[in-house]
Write an enzyme that holds these catalytic residues in place. Structure first.
Site, short mmCIF file in Angstrom:
data_model
loop_
_atom_site.label_atom_id
_atom_site.label_comp_id
_atom_site.label_asym_id
_atom_site.label_seq_id
_atom_site.Cartn_x
_atom_site.Cartn_y
_atom_site.Cartn_z
N HIS A 153 3.76 8.57 -1.80
CA HIS A 153 3.06 7.43 -1.19
C HIS A 153 1.93 7.04 -2.13
O HIS A 153 1.06 7.84 -2.44
CB HIS A 153 2.51 7.78 0.19
N CYS A 154 1.95 5.79 -2.57
CA CYS A 154 0.97 5.32 -3.56
C CYS A 154 -0.06 4.43 -2.90
O CYS A 154 0.27 3.37 -2.37
CB CYS A 154 1.68 4.56 -4.68
N VAL A 155 -1.32 4.85 -2.94
CA VAL A 155 -2.38 4.06 -2.31
C VAL A 155 -2.66 2.79 -3.09
O VAL A 155 -3.17 1.81 -2.53
CB VAL A 155 -3.67 4.89 -2.17
N ASN A 159 1.93 1.41 -0.20
CA ASN A 159 3.33 1.52 0.20
C ASN A 159 3.89 2.83 -0.33
O ASN A 159 3.33 3.43 -1.24
CB ASN A 159 4.12 0.34 -0.38
#
Length: 304
Positions: A153-155, A159
């Site tokens: 999960h990439c801040v 997303n």
């Protein structure tokens, strides 16, 4: 995210949940960095240099063409990651017979050894979503759902990065590295001028923006390079960040089909689409792996 008992006592991805509240602020931060960079490169330095004549004008033209071309690809890739669903488990999904024989829970059995899987091994099941889990699918604690071929999960993109947008994420890293490297190199003479004894043309605001843009782009270029190298190695082995962490040092991996085929599992077979955040209709039709539910594996694993 997927946990496997004691082996996941310390989850390196757990810190993502602490950043859940950032939301779209991260998108504004990215656009802010782009805005500062654009002001420094185009409006402050190389835009005015177009009218200088001679070599300075030629250099300015080349820098501006490259800068805008890379910026378009960077933003296209970035928003493709942001707005593309990484892949969800279809309602009432059920595994095929081959998947039932080949997929164990969690990442053991035929995925990592040549030993015949225990016939009593169960199909992977998510207790949080109360549904069966396709191969390479993991639960994201930030999104609160299972994601197909979840990488992380990439801040920065607010997303998950999974089966349907992993290529776009890699292109975002690629074009970000090229863009920040170009900006760093082009602004280096202006940065050095700050430490010279001569008079520097420009207003205090434009000088400060140039200085800030150089520092930010240098920092991003160095950090993104590390991520880019890591993900290139993951693509070469046809694995994800989560899978690489969970399988640790085990040499056997059922989905490693060789570097060429591993690359095509992410970028497709149509070379015209390799460097743009999109797939050809033919690739989508002929390559089930791009849909995130069915992945070819080594013949020696399938025969077990």
């Amino acid at each position: 995210m997927h946990r496997s008992g004691a082996t996941m006592a310390w989850n390196v991805f757990k810190f993502c949940t602490a950043l859940r509240g950032l939301g779209s602020i991260m998108i504004l931060l990215v656009l802010g960095v782009v805005g500062v960079t654009y002001y420094a490169v185009v409006l402050t330095n190389f835009g005015p240099a177009l009218s200088a004549g001679g070599l300075d004008s030629l250099v300015a033209v080349l820098v501006l063409i490259l800068f805008h071309s890379l910026l378009v690809m960077l933003l296209w890739s970035y928003f493709s990651v942001v707005f593309t669903d990484p892949g969800s488990v279809p309602p009432n999904w059920r595994p095929t017979i081959d998947e039932e024989r080949g997929e164990a829970d969690p990442l053991v059995g035929t995925e990592f050894s040549n030993v015949q899987a225990d016939p009593n091994q169960r199909i992977r099941y998510c207790r949080k979503c109360n549904q069966l889990k396709p191969p390479r699918c993991h639960h994201c604690s930030v999104c609160g759902r299972c994601v197909l071929k979840m990488d992380h999960h990439c801040v920065w993109v607010v997303n998950c990065v999974g089966a349907l947008n992993y290529k776009y994420f890699l292109l975002f890293l690629f074009y970000t590295f090229l863009e920040t490297t170009l900006v760093t190199a082009s602004l280096l003479p202006h940065f050095i001028a700050f430490f010279s004894d001569g008079e520097i043309p420009g207003t205090p605001g434009s000088l400060a923006t140039t200085f800030l843009a150089f520092v930010l782009n240098l920092a991003f270029a160095l950090s993104v390079l590390g991520f880019l190298i890591m993900h290139i190695s993951l693509v070469a082995a046809n694995t994800t960040t989560i899978e690489a962490y969970e399988k640790k040092t085990t040499p056997k991996w059922r989905y490693d089909l060789g570097r060429r085929k591993n690359f095509e599992q992410v970028f497709g077979m149509d070379k015209k689409y390799w460097f743009i955040p999109s797939y050809s209709d033919e690739d989508i039709r002929k390559m089930p792996a791009l849909q995130g539910l069915d992945y070819p594996s080594k013949p020696d694993f399938d025969s077990q």
